[in-house]
Write an enzyme that holds these catalytic residues in place. Structure first.
Site, mmCIF file in Angstrom:
data_model
loop_
_atom_site.group_PDB
_atom_site.id
_atom_site.type_symbol
_atom_site.label_atom_id
_atom_site.label_comp_id
_atom_site.label_asym_id
_atom_site.label_seq_id
_atom_site.Cartn_x
_atom_site.Cartn_y
_atom_site.Cartn_z
ATOM 1 N N THR A 154 53.816 46.990 243.233
ATOM 2 C CA THR A 154 54.311 46.757 244.584
ATOM 3 C C THR A 154 53.453 45.751 245.357
ATOM 4 O O THR A 154 52.238 45.756 245.239
ATOM 5 C CB THR A 154 54.340 48.100 245.333
ATOM 6 O OG1 THR A 154 55.177 48.999 244.615
ATOM 7 C CG2 THR A 154 54.869 47.944 246.750
ATOM 8 N N GLY A 193 47.811 53.100 243.662
ATOM 9 C CA GLY A 193 46.842 54.194 243.721
ATOM 10 C C GLY A 193 45.651 53.947 242.816
ATOM 11 O O GLY A 193 45.749 53.166 241.855
ATOM 12 N N GLU A 437 59.102 55.139 243.879
ATOM 13 C CA GLU A 437 59.934 55.111 242.657
ATOM 14 C C GLU A 437 61.391 54.749 242.974
ATOM 15 O O GLU A 437 62.316 55.312 242.420
ATOM 16 C CB GLU A 437 59.883 56.469 241.929
ATOM 17 C CG GLU A 437 58.531 56.874 241.396
ATOM 18 C CD GLU A 437 57.927 55.878 240.416
ATOM 19 O OE1 GLU A 437 58.687 55.070 239.856
ATOM 20 O OE2 GLU A 437 56.699 55.897 240.249
#
Lengths: 675, 675
Positions: A154, A193, A437
């Site tokens: 992303t 993350g 997602e």
């Protein structure tokens, strides 16, 4: 007055007993809680294994989440890293392995509150997308934690629409390297993350350029921090994206790359490769990437989405059985709030949904396991259907569960709003699943596209996948129900759902056709139908969920009262859906207003029936108190003592605020003018 | 590549310009933004005053909320106290007073992020419920901040149901004192603001006992902390209730009292008194207390409920005009997400609702001002109507706005989930309004009780209050609309809403009657109807909101395009309500399925029309960037730069985490076995 003595001894003695208001709820269960738990676990032996693992983890103070609600983002991060490192040790001690049967119970208990989850995704993506050579090189390093990985897909400017990613990877023949760049601010990686503060490496998704030609998005392994001192590598700017609604423990990061070079071997190349002379070669099918994304959507449902709803139901229903407020009958004791019809109408449909989604999740996993076997046999036929399923159900289940958790939170009034109830963090957590997602609206529209195609094919007499054959059975008609009991017949409500789903889809197909015939371009016509197409996709998923619930109930053992109570929940789930979306069923007269009254009557009757089993039904989820981490939801129902006990540990009570000396004292001593 | 140079200079130059994607939205406004702002403010002179005050506050660094999203509960509390103390100074400097016209703009800008709000409630309750002597004693002390007050009503075990409060105040003739006690843990005061760490005094609501007889709940002034050193007074246990979903800046507290004595004069006694010999005397009407509670519910709507929705719309709509994602038309640039029908369907109805509620709020305030005048003339006739209005509209507006803010948050995808967007804190804040000042379901049922009474009276030919006279006009019929344009006629949709509200109410009345005739007791019958009674109350409030919006639009000036764009919003609000609650309109055939298609068509057409004015319509709310405090919502639309700039200030980027030295370094250097 004795209860006010806040000495630890007295507190303990009160907390050791179960609140009689909760104890009484357990005496009248119409079914065996233990047998239902075993059924949910997939067998009593699984229940035993799960409990043994939970016991091993809960007895280890390193995994404690006791003061979680008091911690800052920095503290949460440190604790998550500590737990992740400790888990490696624990697994070796206990003989648990990454591929063993225990792993799902371990992560389920941890509720994602641990670091290195993206490190696992890093490893998975190398395993799936890397060549044998790449796997042999990187997987052992990652397994041994000599490197820590992340997954940088992303960007600030692009999420679900992957083709729009702007990071570039230009092949330099002279040096046999890829040159990675973030050409503008919107191309900065954002959200990955484990990347903000932990990772040494990451898989960067970038537009591949060779000889000035763009080949689309490809994955590259990039080292971002030094293995010696953890400082960012030259050309790398990396940091943490700051506070979020939840996931304080995760170091979601940003990443900018300026002329960062990686060797040609770092492009993951199981399916394609840039050869030394710059030739681009592709093997196999692009579709397999597609399948990976698809399976991830299904894999999150259980732990990240359905489990939070089950926990929220457990907390809210137990609390509603001990909270007494106002009088239902004049002159009597104040009533348990669970006895109010409005409270039942809030909570019990969520409970039914939690069971419905547990069963649809099992169904989806079976479907995907079959699909995976076919794909391994090089048969890709089921991919469109699987993609449509994963998109639509990811969207429907996340949406429903998020709204369900919020209803549970609100139904607990002021105490639900306290972090100590556990409900706010369940809500802010599950809410994220609507966004990550794949954004839900985009996903519903992908399902809708598949359904429209199938509907057209069916209309033309062509074969369609098994899950949508009902689309070819479209026949206008009327519901035959004459009595409220008729609506407890699955045949009756299933037919209503089926009819409604077909109708929404066929009217969309007709509208699309009409718009195109009137001169609209295909993409314009599509955009003008999207609000209703989303509705059609939802209706399809809702129908399938009811259908699978009905089929599951039919197959259940008739013993120990389980089939009966599950039938009630299935009926409630189905009738709640009709009651809440009445317009869709009334629109074409399939149900009449009078029949809708029968639905309502049956639905309200069911609330009173299921209310009697509400506490046993959440007990069957078998969450430990430590796993719920809720002052309102504990098994013993001692909510007020626990709220008080926990509040005293808050940092707001641990220090005298500097505000007193700085502001309050001078103010109170009337020195306002001197401040 | 230049944008990647993170030097301050370059950042600033980028931030000084307006994003062209947002600038272009402002060129095509169909109306005068400045004139609409003035209309919302109630005149251009109010706009000028508001802006001057905002300017004075924003230019004072003591009020800055710049790093708010990074602060802990302790830091937030300290900052809120600092601001409250500074505000006193500022007000003196500027010549602003508590009763002046400026005050509402001051508190609106502060968005409640300040201490001593409950101190104000403490003062208001003494002013309203205290005798002249009590007012003369306490108000000057409080005004000068020689004491800091709170308002201790809610207990661990009781919220909305005040009669159930368990704290006791027993009159002791011998000493002429009241003896206050917390007889069990559920009686502990819980939630009062300003009490956890600040207050020296509080108004405690307790059951009054004289000579063993209970006289119900009464208010007592109790000193809880020393004026010398702020330590709790003997018999007082007081502290902070810990972390919440929001309101980190407020020290919501708990309070236990053990044999705490206050003099007889500390019972607030404008309306009743315990005389020295223990005689209990009551003057005037109990109803006036009732009216105070009623006005509070209305007074919160503007700043605490509608304003957050306006801010959320501003943020989400501006962001949707600069976020580009995926392609609407093949081969073209990626589209602004605001151009997708599904995004319009999420955001524009919320925008319409924000305007609808702004107008209903004005209407409610006028209604209450008239009511207050009547009451001062000792005419209490309008009280039941006012109570029903305040309950129903508090519940409806808070519910709608909470759901609206959540929709805005989700519509911004991942970036909406970052605290830096400002949306999470707007959501967690407005959510609380569904719970405080009366739980919404309880409130809807109070409205329903009033409506049922009126309906029965109307059926019996008795007179009913003006706002519900429509209940007597019940005539079954069919909607006359034949074309989608017919649904842009307020007469047509108002009639549909009216019909629907009457139908829901009359069927509830019939069901109640039927149940009672079948032998059910009154309270049982009521509980069995509550799910549907809530629906009926909602329908009534929805109808009145549409009606007031229509009447407001009719009265608007036709100049500067304002009436026209407001008419569009009014139509959208009305049709969105029909589209979303189709079942209620289709149920009795008032609308046919074919007419529902016309509603849908008109509704979807309106989305495309209002989309053109969407940015100007949020600009008209006239929030400053500092007041929005959102990286996504600023006037200039430079969202990506601002997200990056703000993230760099996060404490997660300000320190090297101890986690590196403690856990990551040993792990990476393969000393796992030694950890």
């Amino acid at each position: 007055m004795a209860l006010l003595d806040s000495s630890k001894h007295l507190q303990d003695s009160v907390l050791s007993g179960v609140n009689p208001d909760l104890a009484s709820e357990r005496l009248t269960a119409s079914f065996s809680v233990e047998k239902l738990t075993a059924r949910l676990d997939g067998g009593a032996e699984h229940t035993r294994m799960r409990r043994a693992i939970v016991e091993a983890i809960e007895s280890d103070p390193a995994f404690s989440r006791e003061n979680q609600y008091f911690q800052s983002q920095n503290e949460r991060y440190e604790a998550a890293v500590r737990r992740a490192v400790h888990l490696q040790k624990k697994m070796r001690e206990m003989g648990w392995t990454e591929n063993g049967p225990e792993i799902k119970y371990i992560y389920r208990w941890l509720s994602g509150d641990i670091a290195f989850l993206l490190h696992r995704v890093f490893m998975r993506s190398i395993s799936v997308l890397g060549s044998d050579k790449q796997v042999a090189k990187w997987i052992p390093l990652a397994t041994e934690h000599q490197i820590i990985g992340s997954y940088a897909q992303t960007e600030l400017g692009h999420g679900t629409y992957l083709q729009g990613l702007e990071t570039t990877a230009v092949f330099d023949i002279a040096t046999q390297e890829f040159l990675l760049n973030t050409p503008k601010i919107s191309a900065m990686k954002w959200w990955p993350g484990d990347m903000g503060r932990s990772a040494t490496h990451t898989v960067v998704f970038a537009q591949l350029y060779v000889h000035g030609k763009c080949y689309g998005v490809h994955p590259f392994i990039v080292q971002i921090r030094s293995l010696q001192d953890h400082s960012p590598r030259p050309g790398v700017t990396v940091g943490d994206i700051g506070p979020k609604m939840n996931f304080e423990h995760t170091d979601n990061g940003y990443l900018m790359l300026q002329n960062v070079r990686v060797p040609r071997e770092n492009m993951l190349s199981r399916f394609c490769e840039v050869q030394p002379d710059g030739t681009y070669v592709r093997w196999g099918s692009k579709k397999i990437n597609y399948f990976t994304m698809t399976t991830v959507r299904i894999s999150i449902l259980s732990d990240e989405v359905i489990l939070p709803l089950m926990k929220a139901c457990t907390i809210a229903i137990r609390y509603s059985a001990v909270r007494r407020q106002s009088k239902l009958k004049p002159g009597e004791q104040e009533a348990k709030i669970l006895d109010y019809q409005t409270q039942q109408q809030k909570l019990l449909p969520q409970l039914a949904a939690a069971y419905a989604f547990h069963f649809i999740n099992i169904y989806l996993h079976e479907l995907f396991d079959r699909g995976y076997q076919e794909i391994q046999g090089r048969n890709f036929d089921s991919l469109p259907e699987l993609h449509a399923f994963s998109s639509g159900f990811k969207a429907m289940v996340t949406q429903y569960c998020t709204s369900g958790v919020e209803i549970c939170l609100r139904a607990c009034g002021g105490h639900g709003y306290s972090l100590l109830s556990g409900l706010p963090s369940l809500y802010t957590r599950v809410l994220a699943s609507c966004i990550y997602e794949g954004e839900n609206t985009v996903l519903f529209l992908q399902t809708a596209r598949f359904l429209i195609k199938c509907f057209m094919a069916a209309s033309a007499g062509q074969p369609i996948p098994p899950s949508v054959t009902y689309l070819s059975s479209a026949k206008p008609g009327k519901c035959p129900a004459k009595d409220k009991l008729d609506f407890l017949s699955p045949d009756v409500y299933l037919k209503a759902y089926e009819q409604m789903a077909i109708r929404l889809l066929s009217s969309n197909a007709a509208k699309l056709q009409h718009l195109i015939q009137s001169g609209a371009k295909k993409h314009e016509a599509w955009n003008q139908c999207t609000v209703q197409l989303v509705k059609a996709a939802q209706a399809h998923c809702h129908y399938i969920t009811v259908k699978i619930f009905v089929e599951t109930v039919e197959k259940l053992d008739n013993k120990a009262g389980i089939q009966k109570v599950m039938k009630h929940l299935c009926d409630l789930f189905a009738l709640h859906g009709i009651f809440s979306n009445a317009g869709d069923f009334l629109y074409d007269g399939y149900l009449s207003g009078a029949q809708m009254d029968l639905v309502t009557a049956s639905y309200l009757d069911l609330l009173a029936v299921i209310r009697m089993d509400a506490v046993p039904l959440v007990d069957a989820f078998d969450f430990t108190d430590k796993s719920l981490n809720s002052a309102l939801g504990s098994y013993d129902g001692q909510v007020y003592h626990r709220l008080y006990e926990w509040a005293q540990k808050s940092p707001t009570n641990q220090q005298v605020s500097p505000a007193y000396g700085k502001y309050l004292k001078p103010l109170l001593q009337n020195r306002l003018s001197k401040l």
